[in-house]
Structures are given as C-alpha cells and as structure tokens.
Design a protein around this motif. Structure first.
Motif, PDB file in Angstrom:
ATOM      1  N   SER A  37      10.497 104.440  27.352  1.00 31.48           N
ATOM      2  CA  SER A  37      11.085 105.539  26.365  1.00 31.48           C
ATOM      3  C   SER A  37       9.955 105.346  25.104  1.00 31.48           C
ATOM      4  N   ASP A  38       9.866 106.472  24.401  1.00 34.07           N
ATOM      5  CA  ASP A  38       9.459 106.308  23.377  1.00 34.07           C
ATOM      6  C   ASP A  38      10.385 106.561  22.015  1.00 34.07           C
ATOM      7  N   GLU A  39       9.820 106.207  20.688  1.00 31.18           N
ATOM      8  CA  GLU A  39      10.770 105.927  19.770  1.00 31.18           C
ATOM      9  C   GLU A  39      11.800 107.111  19.427  1.00 31.18           C
ATOM     10  N   GLY A  40      11.264 108.198  20.213  1.00 33.16           N
ATOM     11  CA  GLY A  40      11.635 109.853  20.086  1.00 33.16           C
ATOM     12  C   GLY A  40      13.187 109.638  21.156  1.00 33.16           C
ATOM     13  N   SER A  41      13.232 108.670  21.994  1.00 30.56           N
ATOM     14  CA  SER A  41      14.348 108.496  23.083  1.00 30.56           C
ATOM     15  C   SER A  41      13.792 109.434  24.156  1.00 30.56           C
ATOM     16  N   LEU A  42      12.827 109.961  24.200  1.00 32.72           N
ATOM     17  CA  LEU A  42      12.438 110.494  25.584  1.00 32.72           C
ATOM     18  C   LEU A  42      12.028 109.602  26.458  1.00 32.72           C
ATOM     19  N   VAL A  43      12.396 109.846  27.619  1.00 31.17           N
ATOM     20  CA  VAL A  43      12.325 108.746  28.564  1.00 31.17           C
ATOM     21  C   VAL A  43      11.461 109.201  29.927  1.00 31.17           C
ATOM     22  N   ASP A  44      10.882 108.477  30.707  1.00 34.34           N
ATOM     23  CA  ASP A  44      10.409 108.430  32.273  1.00 34.34           C
ATOM     24  C   ASP A  44      10.804 107.203  32.933  1.00 34.34           C
ATOM     25  N   SER A  45      10.756 107.457  34.121  1.00 31.46           N
ATOM     26  CA  SER A  45      11.037 106.375  34.949  1.00 31.46           C
ATOM     27  C   SER A  45      10.094 106.352  36.227  1.00 31.46           C
ATOM     28  N   CYS A  46       9.706 105.049  36.785  1.00 35.10           N
ATOM     29  CA  CYS A  46       8.981 105.053  38.115  1.00 35.10           C
ATOM     30  C   CYS A  46       9.883 103.631  38.775  1.00 35.10           C
ATOM     31  N   LYS A  47       9.410 103.715  39.861  1.00 29.98           N
ATOM     32  CA  LYS A  47       9.952 102.698  40.783  1.00 29.98           C
ATOM     33  C   LYS A  47       8.864 101.647  41.174  1.00 29.98           C
ATOM     34  N   VAL A  48       9.213 100.354  41.227  1.00 30.06           N
ATOM     35  CA  VAL A  48       8.434  99.206  41.358  1.00 30.06           C
ATOM     36  C   VAL A  48       8.938  98.464  42.608  1.00 30.06           C
ATOM     37  N   ILE A  49       8.291  98.483  43.682  1.00 28.67           N
ATOM     38  CA  ILE A  49       8.538  97.877  44.957  1.00 28.67           C
ATOM     39  C   ILE A  49       7.706  96.375  44.962  1.00 28.67           C
ATOM     40  N   ILE A  50       8.622  95.423  44.802  1.00 29.12           N
ATOM     41  CA  ILE A  50       7.876  93.863  44.748  1.00 29.12           C
ATOM     42  C   ILE A  50       7.895  93.362  46.460  1.00 29.12           C
ATOM     43  N   ASP A  51       7.385  93.220  47.242  1.00 20.95           N
ATOM     44  CA  ASP A  51       7.556  92.263  48.364  1.00 20.95           C
ATOM     45  C   ASP A  51       7.209  90.890  48.037  1.00 20.95           C
ATOM     46  N   VAL A  52       8.305  89.917  48.304  1.00 22.19           N
ATOM     47  CA  VAL A  52       8.118  88.612  48.220  1.00 22.19           C
ATOM     48  C   VAL A  52       7.576  87.852  49.441  1.00 22.19           C
ATOM     49  N   ALA A  53       6.430  87.677  49.621  1.00 19.92           N
ATOM     50  CA  ALA A  53       5.663  86.923  50.487  1.00 19.92           C
ATOM     51  C   ALA A  53       6.329  85.799  51.038  1.00 19.92           C
ATOM     52  N   ASP A  54       6.550  85.233  52.037  1.00 17.98           N
ATOM     53  CA  ASP A  54       7.149  84.134  52.727  1.00 17.98           C
ATOM     54  C   ASP A  54       5.878  83.181  52.729  1.00 17.98           C
ATOM     55  N   VAL A  55       6.196  81.853  52.108  1.00 13.16           N
ATOM     56  CA  VAL A  55       5.556  80.636  52.035  1.00 13.16           C
ATOM     57  C   VAL A  55       6.254  79.493  52.771  1.00 13.16           C
ATOM     58  N   ASN A  56       5.309  78.947  53.675  1.00 11.01           N
ATOM     59  CA  ASN A  56       5.962  77.893  54.677  1.00 11.01           C
ATOM     60  C   ASN A  56       6.349  76.615  53.841  1.00 11.01           C
TER      61      ASN A  56
END
Length: 804
Positions: free
Chosen positions: A302-321
């Motif tokens: 958001s800017d200080e003018g309160s206009l907003v946009d959004s995006c999606k972040v997908i995080i894959d958690v990689a397995d560790v043994n």
C-alpha cells in the motif's frame, strides 16, 4: 526451524489404512467431546474374539498418538473413551480426523487394526484475529476498487466451519469471496458507490463471519474507514504470484524471497510499504515481512495514499533429513523353546520416519549369522521370525539388534536390541566319558567297598540334565549281577555287594544305564568290566608223594648211583595265580654232608655226591614247598629214601619206616581174592575187545561193498590247559601196596625207568620191584592184551590197597 510433522501425520494415516487391508480391521465413528468411559464399540464381538482370548493374550493398544484417548476394557471386551477428545486439538483443519490404533495379542501373536473417526461438533465460533482494522480510502477511488480483508478463522470443519460473511451497512461497500488455488477464500471489500469526504469523512462498518452449525455461531470485526483526498494510482506488484523454497532447517533471518511493487504516484502517495495477510495457521508466526522489501504468502502493498495491490507468495518448505527412524516394539516374547519350528513370530515392530521422500524411506535389517529373519509385513510393520533350527546347547541366548536406516544423505539410523532366551527341551541323552570301563578289585574284599565311579554328562539344562545311574538286569554265572555289585543312583559309584574269590570268579561284566530327568527320559548304556585280582590266600598243595596214614612208600637209590641221579620228584600246585602260584622247593635242615638236593624250580630230588658206606640206609627228607606271594605260604612233604643195592640189604631197616607192627593173618585170602577179581576183569575185557574188533571188521566190510568214502577218525591229543604252570607234564599214578592192608599209598610215575620199592615186613623175605613202563600209554594207541592185563593188575592192586 521448520518442522514437517503435520505432513508426517498424513503419511502415518495412509500407512495404517494400508495395514487394515491386510490385517483384521474394524472402524468406528464417534463425535468429539464425549465423556470418559463412553463405549466406542464392542471389540471382542466385532473382531470375533472371545473375552478369554483377550485376557490370555494380554490384549493391549498400540498407537502413534502422543495422547491416549482410548483404552481397552479386557473384562468387557469393549473400547471406551479414556480422555476427552478435542477434534481441533487432535487434527486441526483436516477434513477427516481419525485415531489409528492396533490391538496386540500374544500367545500366539496377533495384530488387529482399529480406525476411530472423530466427528466434528459445532463447538468453536468463527473469529477474527483483529477486532478492528483501519482503511484510508481516497474519495477519488473508483467503483470496483477492492480492499482485502483478513479472513476469519473457525476451528470447526465441514458444515460447522466458516460458511459466509455479512457486511453492514452496505451503502458503499459489498463483500465478495474469491476462491484460491489452495482451497481458501480471499475476502474482498468492493467499493460500489464512490465516497464523498465532504459528506462523511469517517465510516464504521461491521464484518460478521458465520458458520453453518446448529445452532449457528458467528464472530465480528469492526472496519473503520477514513476518507482521504484522491490518490489515483495504486501500487502494482511486478508478479501476481511469487514462488520460493526453503529448507526446513534454515536458520532464523534467512531471506526466502523478495517481492517488488511500484506506484506511479509521487510523494507520499507513491511511497510503498509491505505487509502480510492471510497467513495459514501452520505458517503463522513462522514468517515476517520487511516493510521495505518483504515476503510471504499473501502480501499486501500500500502507498501512503492507501491504494493497495496484492500478490501471492508460495513457499515450499524443502525436507531435510533431520529425523531418525523411530522403532516401536509392539509385542515380543522373552523366551522360545529350542524345538520351535522356522516361521514362529518372535517380535512385531513398527517403524516411523516423519521425513518425506527418500528421507522417509526406511530399510531395516538384523545382525548376521543368527537363525532369525526380519520380514516386512506391511509398509511400516516388520515381523521378526525364526529362520532355522535353534539349539540351546549351542546358543542359550540371542541379542538381536534391529537397525533401521533411511535413504537420506547423510543417512540416519536407529537401532534396538532384543534379548531372547532359548528354553531347553530334552533332546540330548547322557553321554559317558568313556566308551567302556575296566576296574580292578582285590579278592577277599569287604562288602560295600567302593570299586569304581562311572560318570555321564548331559548337555541339556536343569531337570533335563539331571543324570541317574541304573544297574541293568543281567546275570553272572546264573546269578543276578545285583548280588555282585550295586550302583549309586546319584553319584555313579559302583560298590561291591559281596566278597569276591579269585579262584571262583576272575572277571565279569555288566551294563550301567545313565538316564536323565526329562520327560520322556533319554538314556545311554556303558559296559563295565570288573577284574578280580588275586591274593595269596591259598598255600601250595602237594600232589606227590601223597602223605597218608596208609602203606609206606620209599624211593630206593643204589649205592652206585652217579652224581645227579634222579631219586624222585615232588609235585605241588597252587590254585592262586601269577607270582602267588610261583613255587620253589628246598630241603629242610640239610645235613653238612647232605647226599641229596632238591631243584629250586622243578622239585626234583637228585644226588649231589657219590654214596658212601657212612651214609645211612634210611634217609628221611623234609621238602618245603613255598609260593612267591607276599607274605608267602608253604607246605612240607616227607620223602622216604632207601640207599641200597638190593632188597635183602635193607630188610632190617625197613621196619623202621612202618607205622604199624600188626600183621594180618588173612593176607593170603585177600591176595587170592584180588587175583580172582583181576582174572575176571581180564577175561571180560578180552571178550569185549574181541567183540568190538569183530563189529568194526563187519562195518568196514559193509562200507567197502557200499563204495562209500571212509573218513578215518583220530582222537585228539590231550594237553594240560590249566595255565597255572604248576603241572607242565602228564604223570601216571602207580598204586603200591604194603603188608598192612589198612594202609596204602600212591605215587606219580615217571617217563624214564624208575625204581619203586614196595616193602612188606610180614612177608617171607621176598620183595618186589615194579619197573615202570618205558612208554606212557596214549589214547591214540591200540590196546594190546599185555598192556591191558598190566593195567588191570594195577587197578586191582589199587582197589585192594584202598579197601584195606
């Protein structure tokens, strides 16, 4: 640090479902929040098990869950609630919540899978994490402008979960829901009617979240809107979706991904700040965003003018043994008999590794060179089975190490050691330390004397190895062996029951049986030979000359006899054996100018010098016969010798040898009677011999005319087989008579010509000299009449002597 335990629980559920397809399986469904003691189901009935089987098999529950929510009542055979079940605490937001457990029984080992589905009840209302949110919206915002709102949370699922939202008042804004790829819904507040700051600078809205349960439950959040002057450009992300991956063991502060947004406005309306919204429950608190250049999941700029946009972040958690396999021993037996067949289940174990992919693939194995195998019965279940013949005598205990390793890099492993005792069965018979025994005992022993000890060992254990000794029934010379010896049942000591006499029994043997205490008992036999050793308990016995109170016999030695002239021979035997029977001969009180000597070994009495006139006509020799025993035993024999060339020469001395001076007037009558008897026997023998010869002649003629083969018969030669070495030759007995009819004597004949002097004081002065036969009579020679007559005369004379 990140943890994939929630995903691991999903794997466990799938594994247990697969197990239920191969083992006994039943399913139940109950609502959450039930009270303690509530009956879930009748396990015994549904599995077809008897309640007695549940008790004898020590039925119990095995589960991977950290809490024990259920318990088995073995007395009733039912499954009951042990602790209150909170579905939300147990399964979170999973649509299907189940408890997977196994019913373990032993003797024999069984496993049955039970699935209990926990049904949701509407016991959680929807709620918002923030009770109040602020928005600054420019009055120049166009209709259709979207404003992202935080979603409400409802821990219930299904119809009891969050269903819809309601916004009041709805003068300027409406609520729209947008489905996401992960199944969630974004809540957007959409401007339908432009705002007018001059008309209303502040707006207060109430957003209500509603579930679908009965009764319906709800939660609210207040939305405060400040109307600003126009800011006609909203920030725009460079990508609508960002993807990134991070290892679960990444340290704190690791940058996952950087998102970027731009705003065409200038000044405060173009300054962009970043914030995160819509974080899933399992990621809440794990990520944060840098307001200058941040990250994560749904990111709002958001800017200080309160206009907003959004995006999606997908995080894959990689397995560790980072998780070792977990080994759970479901059931085991501590001991197994050594005669157990291959394929008997010893232990059942469950393997779990919460890692995924290769890091969660587990292989298990046991130590080598043991008669067991580890068999995979299902995805996560192993059975430890016997894989060969067991032998307690070889290995009485096994320490079996089960090692499980995953396929991660580097590989992680864990192990557990199981101790298994091998119980004994009676499969080994007692074994004697020798194949046979030989023992010695000296004769004349005292009854009860310990002779020898037999020893047998049994490689079994405890009662199966307890050995008892038994004397087998047998006989010795027709007498039960138990009258000779006895055997101690516990120690194997052989005792003499009686006193042994070497002259009666020299050795005997018997069998001893060693029997263990198993059921049925096993046994083995051994032969024991007892050798009786001789003692010098018998003195020598003189066979010749015979010492009786009858007629007197004297040996005559001519005055012309050469040195070494054989006068006679003393013959004695000893019934002992060995050196106890070795005899030696010597003269008692020999004179200074002794005329005779006796052979130390053979008992022959010979002259040792020429006869002189000074030598007495009558010689009385005392010969001592002594054995070689310790101590030695002896016997004494008197030998009478007459030194003279003719009978009249010694007549005056002969009377001194007699033991009785009485004369018998009827001597002539008895002589005539004896001659008559001899004549009768002679005629009878002649008739018998002639008859036998005629019979044989006829038989030979018959065989000759019949053309049958004639097999001649030769009588065997007889020899001395006594083995005592005290009678090495064959001796003939001559009967000698005297004028005293009440006395008689006999002597052994010699192979050579020997003079036997027979003296009769009552006679008219005549003396008889009987020349012994030059050749001994043999059974293989034919009789002649003269020999027979001579034999009969001697027999008759002997009979006469014995009568009188």
């Amino acid at each position: 640090m990140l943890d994939r335990t929630m995903g691991g629980q999903g794997l466990v559920f799938l594994s247990l479902c697969f197990l239920s397809s191969t083992l006994g399986h039943i399913s139940y469904s109950v609502p959450e929040e039930l009270p303690k003691g509530f009956v879930v189901g009748n396990i015994a009935k549904d599995l077809g098990l008897d309640i007695k089987r549940l008790k004898s098999g020590r039925a119990r529950i095995f589960t991977h869950e950290s809490g024990e929510y259920l318990q088995l009542n073995s007395e009733r055979g039912v499954l009951v609630i042990k602790e209150r079940i909170d579905r939300e605490a147990l399964c979170g937001q999973r649509a299907l919540c189940t408890l997977q457990l196994q019913i373990i029984l032993e003797n024999p080992m069984e496993i049955h899978s039970v699935t209990v589905e926990i049904q949701d009840v509407n016991d959680n209302p929807p709620f918002f994490e923030k009770k109040e949110v602020d928005f600054k919206i420019s009055e120049s915002a166009l209709s259709g402008s979207k404003f992202i709102l935080d979603r409400a949370v409802d821990y219930d699922v299904g119809i009891n979960g969050l269903q819809t939202y309601r916004l009041e008042p709805r003068d300027n804004f409406v609520i729209k829901l947008h489905d996401q790829a992960d199944g969630s819904k974004n809540v957007e507040m959409v401007l339908q009617k432009p705002l007018d700051r001059e008309k209303s600078e502040h707006l207060s809205l109430v957003l209500t979240a509603l579930d679908g349960g009965e009764p319906q439950m709800s939660g609210t959040m207040q939305i405060l809107i400040t109307v600003l002057d126009a800011n006609d450009n909203a920030p725009v992300f460079t990508h609508p979706v960002y993807k990134a991956s991070i290892k679960e063991n990444a340290p704190l502060g690791t940058v996952v991904v950087t998102v970027t947004a731009t705003d065409a406005d200038q000044g405060s309306n173009g300054k962009i700040t970043y914030s995160v919204s819509g974080i899933p429950d399992n990621a809440r608190g794990l990520f944060e965003i840098n307001s200058e250049n941040g990250e994560i999941l749904s990111i709002r700029a958001s800017d200080e003018g309160s206009l907003v946009d959004s995006c999606k972040v997908i995080i894959d958690v990689a397995d560790v043994n980072d998780n070792m396999p977990t080994i759970n021993v479901l059931s085991k037996i501590n001991a197994i008999t050594e005669d157990a067949k291959p394929g008997v289940v010893v232990t059942m174990i469950n393997i779990r590794d919460v890692d995924s992919a290769e890091n969660g693939n587990v292989q298990c194995f046991i130590n080598d060179n043991i008669p067991f195998e580890l068999k995979l019965t299902n995805n996560d279940f192993y059975s430890l089975l016997t894989d060969g013949n067991l032998d307690r005598e070889r290995d009485s205990q096994y320490n079996i190490t089960v090692t499980c390793s995953d396929e991660g890099v580097p590989s992680l492993s864990s192990s557990v050691t199981l101790s298994l005792h091998i119980s004994d069965v009676n499969d080994n018979a007692p074994v004697f330390d020798r194949s046979s025994y030989e023992a010695y005992i000296v004769e004349n022993n005292s009854p009860g004397l310990s002779i020898f000890t037999v020893k047998a060992t049994d490689s079994d254990w405890s009662q199966n190895a307890r050995v008892s000794y038994i004397l087998e029934d047998s006989s010795v010379n027709g007498v039960p062996v138990s009258s000779y010896v006895s055997v101690s049942a516990d120690s194997g000591v052989i005792h003499a029951v009686r006193s042994f006499d070497y002259e009666q029994i020299k050795d005997f043997q018997f069998c001893v049986k060693a029997q263990d205490g198993g059921s049925p008992p096993l046994s083995s036999n051994v032969t024991v030979k007892i050798l009786v050793q001789d003692q010098n308990d018998n003195g020598p016995q003189v066979l010749y000359p015979v010492q009786t109170g009858g007629s007197l016999v004297a040996e005559m030695v001519p005055r012309s006899a050469d040195v070494g002239y054989l006068v006679t021979k003393v013959v004695a035997v000893d019934v002992d054996s060995g050196q106890n029977a070795w005899l030696s001969y010597k003269l008692q009180k020999a004179a200074d100018r002794a005329l005779f000597e006796v052979g130390l070994q053979n008992g022959e009495i010979r002259t040792i010098r020429q006869v002189t006139d000074k030598d007495a006509v009558k010689q009385r020799l005392a010969v001592i016969v002594e054995d070689n025993g310790q101590p030695s035993r002896s016997a004494t024999v008197i030998v009478n010798v007459v030194v003279a060339d003719s009978f009249p020469e010694v007549m005056s001395e002969f009377t001194d040898f007699t033991h009785d001076k009485e004369y018998n007037d009827n001597l002539t009558f008895y002589l005539v009677l004896a001659l008559a008897v001899v004549s009768f026997l002679f005629i009878t023998c002649v008739v018998v011999i002639i008859s036998v010869k005629i019979y044989r002649w006829r038989q030979s003629r018959v065989l000759y005319h019949s053309n049958l083969p004639v097999i001649p018969y030769y009588p065997p030669r007889y020899s001395d087989t006594l083995g005592t070495a005290t009678l090495p030759h064959v001796y003939n007995y001559d009967t000698c008579r005297t004028t005293d009819s009440r006395k008689s004597d006999c002597k052994f004949g010699r192979a050579g010509s020997q003079n036997v002097l027979i003296m009769d004081p009552s006679s008219t002065g005549t003396m008889q000299r009987i020349q012994s036969e030059k050749k001994p009579w043999r059974a293989t020679h034919a009789f002649d009449i003269s020999s027979l007559f001579f034999l009969l005369v001697r027999i008759a004379t002997h009979c006469y002597s014995c009568i009188f």
